[in-house]
Design an enzyme around this catalytic site. Sequence first.
Site, PDB file in Angstrom:
ATOM      1  N   VAL A   2       0.842  -1.200   0.000  1.00 33.93           N
ATOM      2  CA  VAL A   2       0.000   0.000   0.000  1.00 33.93           C
ATOM      3  C   VAL A   2       0.879   1.251   0.000  1.00 33.93           C
ATOM      4  CG1 VAL A   2      -1.695   1.317   1.322  1.00 33.93           C
ATOM      5  CG2 VAL A   2      -1.932  -1.169   1.112  1.00 33.93           C
ATOM      6  N   GLU A   3       1.965   1.212   0.787  1.00 28.45           N
ATOM      7  CA  GLU A   3       2.873   2.359   0.832  1.00 28.45           C
ATOM      8  C   GLU A   3       3.565   2.558  -0.513  1.00 28.45           C
ATOM      9  OE1 GLU A   3       4.067   2.094   5.570  1.00 28.45           O
ATOM     10  OE2 GLU A   3       5.467   1.437   4.029  1.00 28.45           O
ATOM     11  N   LEU A   4       4.001   1.461  -1.135  1.00 31.39           N
ATOM     12  CA  LEU A   4       4.636   1.571  -2.441  1.00 31.39           C
ATOM     13  C   LEU A   4       3.673   2.146  -3.462  1.00 31.39           C
ATOM     14  CD1 LEU A   4       6.915   1.027  -4.457  1.00 31.39           C
ATOM     15  CD2 LEU A   4       6.009  -1.303  -4.730  1.00 31.39           C
TER      16      LEU A   4
END
Length: 999
Positions: A2-4
């Site tokens: 999700v962060e990527l």
Amino acid sequence: MVELEKIMEIGRARGLVVVPVFYEVDPSEVRHQKGQFGEKIDDLLSKVSVDESTKSNWRRDLIDIGGIAGFVLVDSRNESADIKNIVERVTRLLDRTELFVADHPVGVESRVQAASKLLNIEKSEDVLLLGIWGMGGTGKTTIAKAIYNQIGSQFEGRSFLLNIREFWEKDNNLVSLQLQVLCDVYKTTTFKIRDIDSGKSILKERLAQRKVLLVLDDVNELYQLMALCGSREWFGPGSRIIITTRDIHLLRSCRVDQVYTIQEMDESESLELFSWHAFKQPSPIKDFATHSTDVISYCGRLPLALEVLGSYLCDCELTEWQKVLEKLKCIPHDQVQKKLKVSFDGLKDVTEKQIFLDIACFFIGMDRNDAILILNGCGFFADTGIKVLVERSLVTVDNRNKLRMHDLLRDMGRHIIYEESPFDPEKRSRLWRRDEVFDILSKYKGTEDVKGLTLEFPRNNTVCLNTKAFKKMNKLRLLQLAGVQLNGDFKYLSGELRWLHWQGFPSTYAPAEFQQGILVAITLRYSNLKQIWKKCQKLENLKILNLSHSRNLTETPDFSDMPNLEKLVLKDCPSLSAVSHTIGSLDKILLINLTDCTGLLTLPRSIYKLKSLETLILSGCSMIDKLEEDLEQMVSLTTLIADKTAITKVPFSIVRSKSIGYISLCGFKGFSRDVFPSLILSWMSPSNKVISRVQTSVSLSSLGTFKDLLKLRSLCVEYGSQLQLNQDVARILDILKATNSHTFEASTSATTSQISDLYASPLIGDCLGLVDISRSKNCLKSLLIQMGTKCQVSNITEDGVFQIADGSSGSFMPPSNHKSDWFTFSCKGCSVTFDVPTMKGNNLKSMMLFVTYYSSPDNITLECCQGVLLIINHTKTTIQAYKRDTLTSFGHDDWQTITSNLEPGNKVEVMVVFGEGFIVEKTTLSLLYDEPINKNMEHGNAVSEEDVIVSGHDGSVGVSGGDDIDMPADNNVTGREQDQNISKDKREDEMCRKRKRET
């Protein structure tokens, strides 16, 4: 994942650079999602509950991130070196001072890509030279700027030298260009170059150490290249040099590796560029489509012509377009410069045309404000006129506020002058060609038609002429001379002169008969003047006086004769020993520049009366040793530069000043808002260890040489707003966070948990959470500070409640007496915030501050910590600062300073700021009034009697003796950290209430 996904989304949306670090994984495995990494990804996607679209997006992001050049750390043997490399790369990426390319960069991207391919950035470590060739106005500089912005971050140093040909024609000094390259690449101005040959050696030695991007714009002579990039051996591996020029022969002579020829704009690009300027949209308005195509055809698809004519036709009616097109048809297709004259003819105001012609002939490269003053003196309303010229794309203003004009426009303007009298130059309004001007003056052929004249020769080739040559030029407004000596009576010079620029003025005094009452600007650089006038002259219109590099100048003029002077420049006048006291009469002065006046001993006191002065420059005035406190009278002063002086007495008013924005003084260089936080840190660390670390972490300079500021007992700073006050407080805490973090990380005895606790410390951050540090390795100590009436601490302290031997928690009890009462506030952390009680007829007699803190093992042997007490009045937006030496010798005057700044109802914060190795756990503040509080008191933040507590911790306390007063009352209030351990202090709470009932 999700962060990527979020990182990649932001990178695409905002055009940001994403730098991946592949730690123990090959980028190809990430890109293709194979191997062990691919197995882990497949396993993850099989377990998470997300839709197929999200999984597809994640795989796409992995493909994209795997294809980005980043850092691959596989089997790394030196991770610290790897981290350093990452930091250096990111730092270069952040240092992206980009050059302005164009408002509407139509067609730029495709040409940048084509030229960039020739640079072979990714594959070749060789030094490569790229030439960009084309006629004037085709966009060579624009393309070079765009390439510079795009690839500049990939190099260890970079430099862009703009308009070399123009610079050479005016200055004839390649040494300054050599210096500029070194300054740009190494980010410093400390280099010294004697001459061109020594500059070549220094460039070769320095540039060979780095991978450099160098852009040389508009080169027209081979020796310019030889002085700036003599050979490939001058540069480090992977360096790239880009050269823009109109001369293809020059590129062949220096054997560039590749030549990119500027491609002509196609029809669609030309139409789009023209439309942006004519219609403020990418395509023409329907009724103007045919006419737009005709204009583009007449412009020959030359970008500059498209921009100029588009701006001119903007908002014009269709009938006006038809007239313009009819006029264009009469001009030969290959004469682009004449086409540009259509925009000139479109200027409705005759003064705007005169301004354009003056700029084209004399003022290109001049400061915009200076040109406005001179042209306004000619009655041209230049403020509005130049604005119109900029809007019509006839003139530009660069980021240094210098007037610029494209060569085609300049030549067009000069051609207009030429057409005034093609065969008799003496009948033209402006003269600039050296041969023609010299012929006219030497043969006395001048006429009243001449309004402006420039004649320049090299310094070593001075020519002599007679002043009678100017006798008939009685309407001459603008005169620029260099390398010229005039003999004869100066009464023959025009009485209409507004601008006199005479470089190398040969006389020691201006002739008495040289009466120039309406002059607006006088520039006599590199003159032989000792004194500008023997007899005073009234120059009521004079706005600019520049006598720089007049090395024999010993006296300044009587400034009372120049009531409207705005700019005084006396750079490099080493024989000047004093400035006339009449300088105080200049109530309209904006800038005074005395750089390198090494013989100047002092400044007249009258200079501090200049309320209009905005910039004062004293750099290199090595004999000036002090500035006066009267500096605060300069209410408009925004910039003070006084480095490389002998100044040891620094006016404290610098800190109080609300106007000064930037200073360079005694080792401090930066925004004046940083002076106060830096001073606090200097007090805390006399050795300046803290400062050196602060300078590295937050780019603040040391105030170690601010001797007088460091000797201050206390300091009071008044802010213009609550925002400014909060910014300074936040800046102090942020700096301390970086400083203490460095200290504890370097301590071999500090554990991981201790370092973690440090970041949560109320001293460092926003004072949330209790510090939990091992007492076996950190000593809990305490400090008692008394201000005002000295009070003897009650027996509970003498009985040893604060001893640390048994590690028990004790209580701090301020003494009490039936004639007076204490009001006490307590909070965890380094600060206490409270409302000053509203008393009726009662006076504040004493303030007692009790601090418990942890000291690291390295500081156990210290007798005391280097602490600073800050009393922050949020209501009055003031900060009072007291260093520890002051607190140990606190006097009546010091106490009066505190009480005079505290009024009932004020919101006040008392903060203890310690140096490295100390962490404050709790702060307790007690206020003593000369009558019991419960008789006549109104207050805002006090709590009820049932909530009153007193708390303390093990430690040692410093006690000051005095009157024996006995009556405690402790009110717990919210500071920078809410005290959440009330339950621990129930015993003290009960004791406090019991004592209060007994009294």
